[in-house]
Design a protein around this motif. Structure first.
Motif, short mmCIF file in Angstrom:
data_model
loop_
_atom_site.label_atom_id
_atom_site.label_comp_id
_atom_site.label_asym_id
_atom_site.label_seq_id
_atom_site.Cartn_x
_atom_site.Cartn_y
_atom_site.Cartn_z
N GLY A 293 0.65 -1.20 -0.06
CA GLY A 293 -0.06 -0.16 -0.08
C GLY A 293 0.78 1.43 -0.12
N GLU A 294 2.09 1.23 0.08
CA GLU A 294 2.91 2.43 -0.11
C GLU A 294 3.53 2.46 -1.40
OE1 GLU A 294 4.43 4.44 2.26
OE2 GLU A 294 3.81 3.68 4.10
N LEU A 295 3.55 3.79 -1.82
CA LEU A 295 4.20 3.93 -3.27
C LEU A 295 5.78 4.30 -3.22
CD1 LEU A 295 1.65 6.54 -4.57
CD2 LEU A 295 2.03 4.51 -5.62
N PHE A 296 6.41 3.56 -4.06
CA PHE A 296 7.95 3.80 -4.12
C PHE A 296 8.30 4.15 -5.42
CE2 PHE A 296 7.59 0.85 -0.38
CZ PHE A 296 8.64 1.05 0.57
N VAL A 297 9.04 5.10 -5.53
CA VAL A 297 9.75 5.50 -6.62
C VAL A 297 10.99 4.67 -7.06
CG1 VAL A 297 10.78 7.61 -7.92
CG2 VAL A 297 8.85 7.64 -6.23
N ILE A 298 11.09 4.21 -8.32
CA ILE A 298 12.30 3.80 -8.85
C ILE A 298 12.93 4.57 -10.05
CG2 ILE A 298 13.08 1.53 -10.05
CD1 ILE A 298 10.59 0.29 -8.63
N LEU A 299 14.23 4.84 -9.69
CA LEU A 299 14.97 5.53 -10.68
C LEU A 299 16.06 4.87 -11.16
CD1 LEU A 299 15.03 8.91 -8.88
CD2 LEU A 299 13.84 8.53 -10.91
N LYS A 300 16.33 4.73 -12.35
CA LYS A 300 17.69 3.99 -13.11
C LYS A 300 18.38 5.04 -13.77
CE LYS A 300 15.12 -0.34 -13.18
NZ LYS A 300 14.84 -1.41 -14.18
N TYR A 301 19.83 4.98 -13.39
CA TYR A 301 20.85 5.88 -14.59
C TYR A 301 22.09 5.01 -14.53
CZ TYR A 301 23.19 10.00 -15.91
OH TYR A 301 23.91 10.88 -16.50
N SER A 302 22.66 5.13 -15.65
CA SER A 302 23.82 4.46 -15.95
C SER A 302 23.96 2.98 -15.30
CB SER A 302 24.98 5.16 -15.36
OG SER A 302 25.07 6.31 -16.13
N GLY A 303 23.03 2.26 -15.33
CA GLY A 303 22.96 1.02 -14.69
C GLY A 303 22.86 0.71 -13.25
N GLN A 304 22.63 1.93 -12.73
CA GLN A 304 22.37 1.78 -11.28
C GLN A 304 20.83 2.09 -10.99
OE1 GLN A 304 24.93 4.64 -9.35
NE2 GLN A 304 26.72 3.65 -9.72
N GLU A 305 20.38 1.77 -9.63
CA GLU A 305 18.95 1.81 -9.31
C GLU A 305 19.04 2.26 -8.15
OE1 GLU A 305 15.46 -1.30 -8.47
OE2 GLU A 305 15.99 -1.21 -10.44
N VAL A 306 18.13 3.11 -7.69
CA VAL A 306 17.64 3.61 -6.36
C VAL A 306 16.22 3.63 -6.16
CG1 VAL A 306 17.43 6.21 -7.17
CG2 VAL A 306 18.05 5.55 -4.77
N ARG A 307 15.90 3.27 -4.94
CA ARG A 307 14.17 2.95 -4.78
C ARG A 307 13.94 3.69 -3.48
NH1 ARG A 307 11.32 -1.75 -5.88
NH2 ARG A 307 13.47 -2.42 -6.88
N PHE A 308 12.99 4.38 -3.31
CA PHE A 308 12.48 5.23 -2.08
C PHE A 308 11.26 5.46 -2.19
CE2 PHE A 308 13.85 8.14 -5.34
CZ PHE A 308 13.04 9.20 -5.44
N LYS A 309 10.67 5.93 -0.88
CA LYS A 309 9.09 6.29 -0.64
C LYS A 309 8.95 7.40 -1.41
CE LYS A 309 8.19 3.72 3.15
NZ LYS A 309 7.48 3.81 4.71
N LEU A 310 7.66 7.67 -2.01
CA LEU A 310 7.37 8.93 -2.72
C LEU A 310 7.18 9.64 -1.95
CD1 LEU A 310 6.03 10.17 -5.19
CD2 LEU A 310 3.96 9.49 -4.58
N ASP A 311 6.83 9.49 -0.58
CA ASP A 311 6.79 10.49 0.49
C ASP A 311 7.96 11.44 0.86
OD1 ASP A 311 4.16 9.78 1.08
OD2 ASP A 311 4.67 8.66 2.94
N GLU A 312 9.19 10.80 0.48
CA GLU A 312 10.50 11.62 0.45
C GLU A 312 10.39 12.80 -0.41
OE1 GLU A 312 14.05 8.80 1.12
OE2 GLU A 312 12.63 7.23 1.49
N LEU A 313 9.63 12.59 -1.53
CA LEU A 313 9.82 13.72 -2.54
C LEU A 313 9.08 14.91 -1.88
CD1 LEU A 313 9.57 12.13 -6.23
CD2 LEU A 313 11.62 12.92 -4.81
N GLU A 314 8.51 14.77 -1.01
CA GLU A 314 7.44 16.04 -0.74
C GLU A 314 8.40 17.05 0.19
OE1 GLU A 314 4.10 16.56 -1.22
OE2 GLU A 314 3.64 14.76 -2.09
N ASN A 315 9.36 16.51 0.67
CA ASN A 315 10.40 17.37 1.58
C ASN A 315 11.30 17.90 0.79
OD1 ASN A 315 9.18 16.15 3.73
ND2 ASN A 315 10.39 14.45 3.82
#
Length: 166
Positions: free
Chosen positions: A143-165
């Motif tokens: 039930g939690e939204l996570f954002v996944i970003l990929k760049y140059s073969g790397q990946e990062v995943r974090f909660k969408l809530d973190e973008l609000e800050n």
């Protein structure tokens, strides 16, 4: 807040039963919170499961006053959900799925592109040029939204809530 979840409609009850996904885990839908008080209804998110054990795992992962497991094969549970969906209910109920993920991800990028760049700058060693665009993907976990970003073969995943800050 960014709420991509679809409103739960009464016809979904039979649809989920037909799909053999009778278990629903309820929790507060923080993405749909009305922080300005225009809608006093409590936002609830329902995540559907085929397997009772997976529903229990989700349930036990929550610390939420609205956490519960409903079994749509149980008449009392169906009636409770129907009352939650009724016009006089104190709840706004959402289903934990997204109708058009590509459109939602585009909206996420449009709304948060600056925040995403700031997040990447602070939390990664990526050097993303100003001529490059990062395209976020969304994933729903318990039930939690996570954002996944990929760049140059790397990946990062974090909660969408973190973008609000940012």
């Amino acid at each position: 807040m960014f709420n991509p979840f679809v409103p739960f409609h009464i016809k979904m009850i039979q649809g989920l039963r037909d799909l053999k996904r009778p278990y629903l885990v309820s929790q507060t839908n923080f993405q749909a919170m009305d922080h300005f008080g225009e809608d006093a209804k409590d936002p609830i998110l329902m995540t559907d499961y085929e397997d009772r054990m997976l529903a229990k795992i989700h349930y036990h992962a929550l610390k939420d006053k609205y956490r519960a497991i409903l079994n749509l094969e149980n008449k009392q549970h169906r009636e409770k959900l129907e009352s939650m969906l009724g016009a006089g209910s104190r709840y706004r109920v959402y289903a934990a799925f997204v109708e058009n993920m590509a459109q939602v991800e585009k909206g996420l990028n449009d709304k948060y592109s600056s925040n995403i760049r700031q997040y990447v700058s602070r939390h990664t060693n990526w050097r993303v040029g100003s001529d490059k665009t990062l395209y976020p993907k969304l994933q729903v976990i318990f039930g939690e939204l996570f954002v996944i970003l990929k760049y140059s073969g790397q990946e990062v995943r974090f909660k969408l809530d973190e973008l609000e800050n940012y």
